[in-house]
Design a protein around this motif. Structure first.
Motif, PDB file in Angstrom:
ATOM      1  N   ALA A   6       0.831  -1.217   0.000  1.00  0.00           N
ATOM      2  CA  ALA A   6       0.000   0.000   0.000  1.00  0.00           C
ATOM      3  C   ALA A   6       0.858   1.257   0.000  1.00  0.00           C
ATOM      4  O   ALA A   6       0.576   2.236  -0.711  1.00  0.00           O
ATOM      5  CB  ALA A   6      -0.931  -0.016   1.213  1.00  0.00           C
ATOM      6  N   VAL A   7       1.930   1.217   0.806  1.00  0.00           N
ATOM      7  CA  VAL A   7       2.831   2.381   0.862  1.00  0.00           C
ATOM      8  C   VAL A   7       3.530   2.569  -0.480  1.00  0.00           C
ATOM      9  O   VAL A   7       3.617   3.692  -1.003  1.00  0.00           O
ATOM     10  CB  VAL A   7       3.868   2.199   1.988  1.00  0.00           C
ATOM     11  N   ALA A   8       4.024   1.460  -1.064  1.00  0.00           N
ATOM     12  CA  ALA A   8       4.724   1.552  -2.348  1.00  0.00           C
ATOM     13  C   ALA A   8       3.794   2.082  -3.435  1.00  0.00           C
ATOM     14  O   ALA A   8       4.169   2.951  -4.241  1.00  0.00           O
ATOM     15  CB  ALA A   8       5.278   0.191  -2.741  1.00  0.00           C
ATOM     16  N   GLY A   9       2.561   1.573  -3.479  1.00  0.00           N
ATOM     17  CA  GLY A   9       1.614   2.048  -4.486  1.00  0.00           C
ATOM     18  C   GLY A   9       1.279   3.513  -4.307  1.00  0.00           C
ATOM     19  O   GLY A   9       1.159   4.264  -5.301  1.00  0.00           O
ATOM     20  N   SER A  10       1.132   3.947  -3.052  1.00  0.00           N
ATOM     21  CA  SER A  10       0.805   5.360  -2.793  1.00  0.00           C
ATOM     22  C   SER A  10       1.946   6.276  -3.218  1.00  0.00           C
ATOM     23  O   SER A  10       1.720   7.367  -3.753  1.00  0.00           O
ATOM     24  CB  SER A  10       0.495   5.551  -1.292  1.00  0.00           C
ATOM     25  N   ILE A  11       3.172   5.818  -2.961  1.00  0.00           N
ATOM     26  CA  ILE A  11       4.326   6.636  -3.351  1.00  0.00           C
ATOM     27  C   ILE A  11       4.390   6.753  -4.873  1.00  0.00           C
ATOM     28  O   ILE A  11       4.671   7.828  -5.425  1.00  0.00           O
ATOM     29  CB  ILE A  11       5.625   6.021  -2.802  1.00  0.00           C
ATOM     30  N   VAL A  12       4.118   5.640  -5.566  1.00  0.00           N
ATOM     31  CA  VAL A  12       4.135   5.681  -7.026  1.00  0.00           C
ATOM     32  C   VAL A  12       3.074   6.639  -7.541  1.00  0.00           C
ATOM     33  O   VAL A  12       3.321   7.438  -8.445  1.00  0.00           O
ATOM     34  CB  VAL A  12       3.933   4.274  -7.610  1.00  0.00           C
ATOM     35  N   VAL A  13       1.879   6.583  -6.967  1.00  0.00           N
ATOM     36  CA  VAL A  13       0.818   7.508  -7.384  1.00  0.00           C
ATOM     37  C   VAL A  13       1.226   8.948  -7.095  1.00  0.00           C
ATOM     38  O   VAL A  13       0.953   9.873  -7.883  1.00  0.00           O
ATOM     39  CB  VAL A  13      -0.512   7.163  -6.685  1.00  0.00           C
ATOM     40  N   ALA A  14       1.906   9.156  -5.961  1.00  0.00           N
ATOM     41  CA  ALA A  14       2.326  10.514  -5.594  1.00  0.00           C
ATOM     42  C   ALA A  14       3.319  11.106  -6.590  1.00  0.00           C
ATOM     43  O   ALA A  14       3.402  12.337  -6.739  1.00  0.00           O
ATOM     44  CB  ALA A  14       2.940  10.490  -4.192  1.00  0.00           C
ATOM     45  N   THR A  15       4.078  10.242  -7.296  1.00  0.00           N
ATOM     46  CA  THR A  15       5.022  10.776  -8.285  1.00  0.00           C
ATOM     47  C   THR A  15       4.308  11.460  -9.442  1.00  0.00           C
ATOM     48  O   THR A  15       4.931  12.191 -10.217  1.00  0.00           O
ATOM     49  CB  THR A  15       5.921   9.655  -8.846  1.00  0.00           C
ATOM     50  N   CYS A  16       2.998  11.197  -9.569  1.00  0.00           N
ATOM     51  CA  CYS A  16       2.252  11.834 -10.670  1.00  0.00           C
ATOM     52  C   CYS A  16       2.100  13.332 -10.464  1.00  0.00           C
ATOM     53  O   CYS A  16       1.967  14.078 -11.446  1.00  0.00           O
ATOM     54  CB  CYS A  16       0.865  11.190 -10.798  1.00  0.00           C
ATOM     55  N   PHE A  17       2.103  13.778  -9.204  1.00  0.00           N
ATOM     56  CA  PHE A  17       1.867  15.202  -8.951  1.00  0.00           C
ATOM     57  C   PHE A  17       3.007  16.090  -9.468  1.00  0.00           C
ATOM     58  O   PHE A  17       2.753  17.078 -10.168  1.00  0.00           O
ATOM     59  CB  PHE A  17       1.608  15.424  -7.454  1.00  0.00           C
ATOM     60  N   PRO A  18       4.278  15.804  -9.137  1.00  0.00           N
ATOM     61  CA  PRO A  18       5.344  16.638  -9.731  1.00  0.00           C
ATOM     62  C   PRO A  18       5.396  16.518 -11.254  1.00  0.00           C
ATOM     63  O   PRO A  18       5.705  17.499 -11.949  1.00  0.00           O
ATOM     64  CB  PRO A  18       6.624  16.111  -9.076  1.00  0.00           C
ATOM     65  N   ILE A  19       5.096  15.313 -11.773  1.00  0.00           N
ATOM     66  CA  ILE A  19       5.092  15.171 -13.239  1.00  0.00           C
ATOM     67  C   ILE A  19       3.982  16.019 -13.845  1.00  0.00           C
ATOM     68  O   ILE A  19       4.167  16.647 -14.897  1.00  0.00           O
ATOM     69  CB  ILE A  19       4.936  13.686 -13.632  1.00  0.00           C
ATOM     70  N   ALA A  20       2.805  16.053 -13.178  1.00  0.00           N
ATOM     71  CA  ALA A  20       1.707  16.898 -13.662  1.00  0.00           C
ATOM     72  C   ALA A  20       2.104  18.371 -13.639  1.00  0.00           C
ATOM     73  O   ALA A  20       1.744  19.148 -14.538  1.00  0.00           O
ATOM     74  CB  ALA A  20       0.458  16.663 -12.814  1.00  0.00           C
ATOM     75  N   LEU A  54      -1.827   2.489  -9.167  1.00  0.00           N
ATOM     76  CA  LEU A  54      -3.151   1.941  -8.861  1.00  0.00           C
ATOM     77  C   LEU A  54      -3.158   0.424  -8.909  1.00  0.00           C
ATOM     78  O   LEU A  54      -3.849  -0.229  -8.111  1.00  0.00           O
ATOM     79  CB  LEU A  54      -4.178   2.506  -9.859  1.00  0.00           C
ATOM     80  N   ILE A  55      -2.387  -0.160  -9.828  1.00  0.00           N
ATOM     81  CA  ILE A  55      -2.307  -1.623  -9.888  1.00  0.00           C
ATOM     82  C   ILE A  55      -1.637  -2.181  -8.637  1.00  0.00           C
ATOM     83  O   ILE A  55      -2.023  -3.220  -8.108  1.00  0.00           O
ATOM     84  CB  ILE A  55      -1.568  -2.055 -11.163  1.00  0.00           C
ATOM     85  N   ILE A  56      -0.600  -1.461  -8.141  1.00  0.00           N
ATOM     86  CA  ILE A  56       0.075  -1.917  -6.919  1.00  0.00           C
ATOM     87  C   ILE A  56      -0.865  -1.798  -5.720  1.00  0.00           C
ATOM     88  O   ILE A  56      -0.941  -2.702  -4.874  1.00  0.00           O
ATOM     89  CB  ILE A  56       1.359  -1.096  -6.673  1.00  0.00           C
ATOM     90  N   VAL A  57      -1.604  -0.709  -5.652  1.00  0.00           N
ATOM     91  CA  VAL A  57      -2.512  -0.491  -4.518  1.00  0.00           C
ATOM     92  C   VAL A  57      -3.672  -1.491  -4.552  1.00  0.00           C
ATOM     93  O   VAL A  57      -4.103  -2.010  -3.519  1.00  0.00           O
ATOM     94  CB  VAL A  57      -3.053   0.960  -4.539  1.00  0.00           C
TER      95      VAL A  57
END
Length: 567
Positions: A6-20, A54-57
């Motif tokens: 869950a933590v790994a998936g959340s961190i991956v999703v969080a990387t979308c914000f700086p990319i956005a 999302l797939i990881i989460v």
């Protein structure tokens, strides 16, 4: 799903914000060179990281089926965006791909999406054996089309990006090479991170290193484009300046080999870009004077004359040695074509001589005649008939001075200003001029034969040049039965006009002066007319020749035929 997942998936999703945020910055500065390819790549990074997180989460088959196709398309966007960045960087300009170009680039990606949407019918992209493991990770069994999709991506990445940058890096140096290195580092980081998608790595099965590598690459490339102006600093200045300047540039390394040339140099020496690495002695084998200047290994400027395609060209040569830390590393040769400048300089020198002679000789002679006849009339002892004759002679001499003045002004106009060539009906000009001169000299038998129309491309002063040729033949015939024949002949690409007369012929020193482009005390023309005609024909891209015999003079003017006639 465990806590780590869950933590790994959340961190991956969080990387979308700086990319956005980076994507918003690229869109806001869409006019900046390189921003279009960067935007496409960032969109790919964003959707890849979002789908992966999302797939990881939530690692279920439903999530997989809904997001795996998005990951495939994101991979295509990353590859295509990278190729656009590399192409725009190496070519130093915005690409104009058009609908066809973009359609070809996205043909495989779109077909992949169609096949994935219909995968349950054929399983070409993903096998039905794909499952979720006990630790919440996906075990994906790929179909053969997935490898077509992957091969396409790596082909675009390699051929469209890496190969271009490698070729560009070989020819670059200094800041340019360091900028190329920035692109390479970003590519390597993303490529290594993406390997976790296709090969096993020593990490938990649910961890995909790709998103983290993509974030690093996105940050690096965004900073390069907008913070360090990757596309607007030295590479653009160097390539645009060196490749587009008309001066020929040759860079020779310390070992005597050609390190760089621009297009003007390849044109001048009639070679292609394969000249890189050639010994400069081979390149300059037909120009020993250049090789001699190069071997001096000192900075200087000089003027040289070289033979190019059988014609003499004048060049201004600048030799600049290159050194780093007092070590000789090469030499830059800059050759500027000054042929037209030298020709113009010679023409003005000749014009100065001509004007000096006309003012000194012709003007003084005519004024002496005018003064002499005027003094005879002023004495008051001349009978009225003779006085009238003297007065008519004064008028004739004054008219001659006026004509000489007009010719001088026209010569100055021909040499002193730049005119575009225009289209003329040579037959109409000749017919009208012959008629006018016949009216002035009714004793002359003048004929003009040829086609009804003869359209040529020539200098705007063509009519004055033709009038001078005919005036030479008609006015100065000096025969009991003067005769002038004008013949117009149409060739494949030219119109040839021949003017034959039975007059005394043009003096040899007149023709010698024209041939040698010189005026001297013993060798000069009696008037400015022939000079005007000769220069106008030359400026028209034509040729004027004379043949003088005991029977008279034959003048032949050849002019380029007009490609099209404006109605």
């Amino acid at each position: 799903m465990n806590t780590g997942q869950a933590v790994a998936g959340s961190i991956v999703v969080a990387t979308c914000f700086p990319i956005a945020t980076m994507l918003w910055l690229a869109h806001r500065h869409s006019h900046t060179p390189g921003s279009r390819g960067l935007s496409v790549t960032l969109v790919g990074f964003f959707f890849w990281n979002l789908a992966s997180g999302l797939i990881i989460v939530h690692p279920t088959e439903t999530t997989f089926r809904g997001l795996w196709g998005l990951r495939l398309f994101a991979a295509n966007l990353i590859a295509i965006g990278w190729a656009v960045i590399a192409l725009e960087y190496t070519r130093r300009r915005r690409l104009r791909l058009g609908y066809l170009g973009w359609s070809l680039l996205f043909a495989i990606p779109l077909l992949t999406q169609v096949l994935y949407a219909t995968n349950t019918w054929h399983h070409l992209v993903v096998h039905p054996t794909t499952t979720v493991t006990g630790i919440g990770a996906l075990e994906v069994e790929h179909g053969w089309w997935f490898y077509v999709h992957t091969t396409y991506n790596y082909a675009v990445l390699g051929l469209g990006g890496v190969a271009l940058l490698l070729a560009d890096a070989v020819r670059s140096s200094g800041i340019h090479r360091r900028q190329t290195l920035i692109l390479f580092v970003g590519f390597v980081v993303a490529a290594v991170a993406a390997l976790g998608f296709t090969v096993e790595v020593p990490l938990p099965a649910y961890v995909d290193p790709g998103p983290f590598g993509f974030l690093v690459t996105a940050s690096l490339w965004t900073a390069a484009v907008f913070r360090y102006r990757l596309f607007t600093l030295v590479p653009v200045a160097r390539r645009n300046a060196v490749e587009t300047i008309p001066d020929a540039l040759v860079v020779v390394d310390a070992t005597g080999h050609v390190a760089d040339v621009n297009e003007a140099a390849t044109d001048l020496f009639d070679v292609d870009e394969d000249v890189l690495g050639m010994r400069v002695a081979t390149l300059f084998s037909d120009h020993p004077s250049l090789l001699e200047r190069l071997e001096s290994r000192r900075e200087f400027e000089t003027e040289l004359s070289i033979v190019d395609s059988g014609q003499v060209r004048h060049v201004s040569l600048t030799v600049t040695p290159l050194s780093i830390d007092s070590n000789d590393v090469g030499t830059i040769l800059m050759l500027r074509d000054i042929t037209s400048l030298k020709t113009r300089q010679q023409e003005f020198e000749l014009l100065q001589q001509l004007f000096s002679r006309v003012l000194r000789h012709n003007l003084r002679t005519e004024l002496q005649y005018i003064r002499g006849y005027a003094e005879e009339i002023a004495d008051g002892e001349t009978d009225p008939a003779r006085a009238r004759q003297y007065a008519e002679t004064i008028v004739e001499r004054a008219d001659e001075l006026e004509r000489t003045s007009q010719k001088a002004r026209r010569i100055e106009n021909v040499l002193g200003t730049s005119h575009e060539r225009s289209v003329h009906d040579l037959r109409s000009i000749l017919t009208e001029t012959v008629a006018a001169l016949e009216a002035a000299c009714p004793d002359v038998d003048a004929t003009c034969v040829g086609p009804g129309e003869a359209w040529v491309t020539a200098h705007p002063e063509l009519q004055s040049a033709v009038a001078n040729l005919l005036e030479n033949a008609i006015v100065h015939a000096e025969r009991d039965e003067p005769r002038v024949e004008v013949t117009i002949t149409e060739r494949d690409e030219t119109i040839q006009t021949t003017i034959e007369d039975n007059g005394p012929g043009i003096p040899a020193d007149e023709l010698e002066a024209l041939r040698n482009r010189s005026e001297s005390a013993l060798e000069h023309g009696s008037g400015a007319g022939l000079w005007l005609t000769d220069w106008v024909i030359e400026k028209s891209g034509g040729e004027l020749t004379f043949e003088v015999t005991d029977a008279g003079t034959t003048a032949t003017a050849t002019l380029p035929k007009a490609d099209a006639v404006n109605e």
